[in-house]
Design a protein around this motif. Structure first.
Motif, PDB file in Angstrom:
ATOM      1  N   GLU A  53      -4.570  12.648   0.522  1.00  0.00           N
ATOM      2  CA  GLU A  53      -4.561  11.627   1.569  1.00  0.00           C
ATOM      3  C   GLU A  53      -5.027  10.262   1.049  1.00  0.00           C
ATOM      4  N   ASN A  54      -4.971  10.052  -0.241  1.00  0.00           N
ATOM      5  CA  ASN A  54      -5.349   8.763  -0.823  1.00  0.00           C
ATOM      6  C   ASN A  54      -4.182   7.793  -0.797  1.00  0.00           C
ATOM      7  N   SER A  55      -4.471   6.552  -1.113  1.00  0.00           N
ATOM      8  CA  SER A  55      -3.434   5.533  -1.232  1.00  0.00           C
ATOM      9  C   SER A  55      -3.963   4.428  -2.140  1.00  0.00           C
ATOM     10  N   GLY A  56      -3.065   3.572  -2.592  1.00  0.00           N
ATOM     11  CA  GLY A  56      -3.454   2.460  -3.453  1.00  0.00           C
ATOM     12  C   GLY A  56      -2.397   1.370  -3.422  1.00  0.00           C
ATOM     13  N   LYS A 100      -4.863  12.216  -7.896  1.00  0.00           N
ATOM     14  CA  LYS A 100      -5.705  13.374  -8.176  1.00  0.00           C
ATOM     15  C   LYS A 100      -4.823  14.423  -8.866  1.00  0.00           C
ATOM     16  N   ARG A 101      -5.450  15.558  -9.276  1.00  0.00           N
ATOM     17  CA  ARG A 101      -4.679  16.556 -10.019  1.00  0.00           C
ATOM     18  C   ARG A 101      -3.492  17.086  -9.214  1.00  0.00           C
ATOM     19  N   ARG A 122       0.856  -1.180   0.000  1.00  0.00           N
ATOM     20  CA  ARG A 122       0.000   0.000   0.000  1.00  0.00           C
ATOM     21  C   ARG A 122       0.894   1.233   0.000  1.00  0.00           C
ATOM     22  N   ARG A 123       0.748   2.086  -1.029  1.00  0.00           N
ATOM     23  CA  ARG A 123       1.607   3.264  -1.148  1.00  0.00           C
ATOM     24  C   ARG A 123       0.751   4.533  -1.125  1.00  0.00           C
ATOM     25  N   PRO A 124       1.165   5.560  -0.367  1.00  0.00           N
ATOM     26  CA  PRO A 124       0.385   6.799  -0.267  1.00  0.00           C
ATOM     27  C   PRO A 124       0.538   7.662  -1.514  1.00  0.00           C
TER      28      PRO A 124
END
Length: 318
Positions: free
Chosen positions: A129-132, A249-250, A122-124
């Motif tokens: 403040e999202n991650s994937g 995100k942008r 899991r990488r930020p």
């Protein structure tokens, strides 16, 4: 005196056993075993254990020239028992190799095992403040024999590389466009320049970049108890500064553009960054690295290859 069943290659169960028949061609073999075994295992990564779906290879040498073959089923059952009862760790891999050799003590002197799998971390995101989840190809290998054990870890890390030469050519085009647009004016205000820079006309050229990968192979210190997978990935991504992203995100995309501009890299630059990090890693005895920049300008790749350069260690073979 052998029974009729034994004389015909049959055991007391009545099942045929062709492995007990006469050997027609004698000789030793370097490796005999099983490949592409699909096995779920837990891998010890630092203080954590992660479940992976591994593709496994198991081998021993056939050192007895008169033996017809090895005991394939023993290899599989030992793997299954180890996978079911303990996470794969450096210590566990040594135990697995010892078990393989013990099961073939009359036939073999060396054992080899490889676990290959996709490792998810899991990488930020860069700003938000999202991650994937990012996936990293990993292979863990172990050799045992002659009183020695070697443990090796392969991993691949994807990143972005922007060409420094292309960036310089793009900057020149922007300068030329600025001269064309404002060359006839004696004075240009800061506000005019700022407004002009925000137009599509000002982007007269963009540098080419490419998705790139660092393929890293390390020999690990025998004293380690767990595999330093996450730590190695983090060190490599920090050294390169432009790892591929997950949730974007942008704001994250703009930061990614900034990082690429601040970290222009030929494949030689990327290689030297990685070498400086691996050279000082106490967990790494030796390393071999292949850096691949999958060019967007050319129909071929730009590649650098290097090794630590210790006596008897890895050689920098492309």
């Amino acid at each position: 005196m052998a029974s009729p069943l034994e004389e015909n290659g049959m055991r007391g169960s009545g099942l045929p056993d062709v492995a007990s028949r006469e050997v027609l061609h004698t000789g030793t073999l370097d490796w005999v075993g099983m490949g592409d075994i699909r096995q779920p295992i837990d891998v010890r990564d630092g203080d954590d254990a992660h479940r992976v779906e591994a593709r496994v290879q198991l081998y021993v040498d056939l050192a007895d020239a008169e033996a017809k073959g090895i005991h394939m089923s023993r290899l599989y059952l030992i793997l299954d028992e180890h996978s079911a009862t303990r996470p794969l760790s450096c210590a566990g891999l040594k135990l697995l190799l010892a078990s393989l050799l013990k099961s073939h003590r009359d036939l073999s002197h060396h054992a080899f095992v490889e676990f290959a799998f996709d490792y998810f971390l899991r990488r930020p995101s860069l700003v938000t403040e999202n991650s994937g989840w990012n996936s990293y190809p990993v292979a863990i290998r172990g050799w045992a024999g002659d009183g020695d054990v070697r443990i090796e870890l392969d991993l691949g890390v994807w990143y972005s590389s922007t060409c420094p030469a292309s960036a310089a050519l793009a900057r020149q085009l922007i300068q030329e466009q600025f001269g064309e647009d404002f060359g006839g004016e004696d004075r240009v205000s800061a506000a005019q320049v700022k407004d002009w820079l925000g137009t599509e006309r000002a982007i007269a050229g963009t540098p080419h970049g490419q998705r790139s990968i660092a393929k890293v192979r390390v020999r690990l210190d025998d004293a380690l108890t767990a595999f330093p997978i996450t730590d190695l990935v983090t060190d490599i991504e920090r050294a390169l500064s432009t790892p591929v992203q997950t949730a974007v995100k942008r704001e994250d995309e703009q930061e990614f553009a900034r990082l690429n501009a601040a970290n222009l890299m030929f494949c030689e630059d990327a290689g030297r960054r990685l070498k400086s990090v691996l050279d000082v890693n106490p967990d790494v005895i030796d390393f071999h690295v292949r850096v691949e920049h999958h060019e967007s300008l050319h129909a071929h790749d730009a590649i650098s290859v290097f090794a630590k350069g210790i006596p008897g260690g890895y050689t920098a073979v492309p």
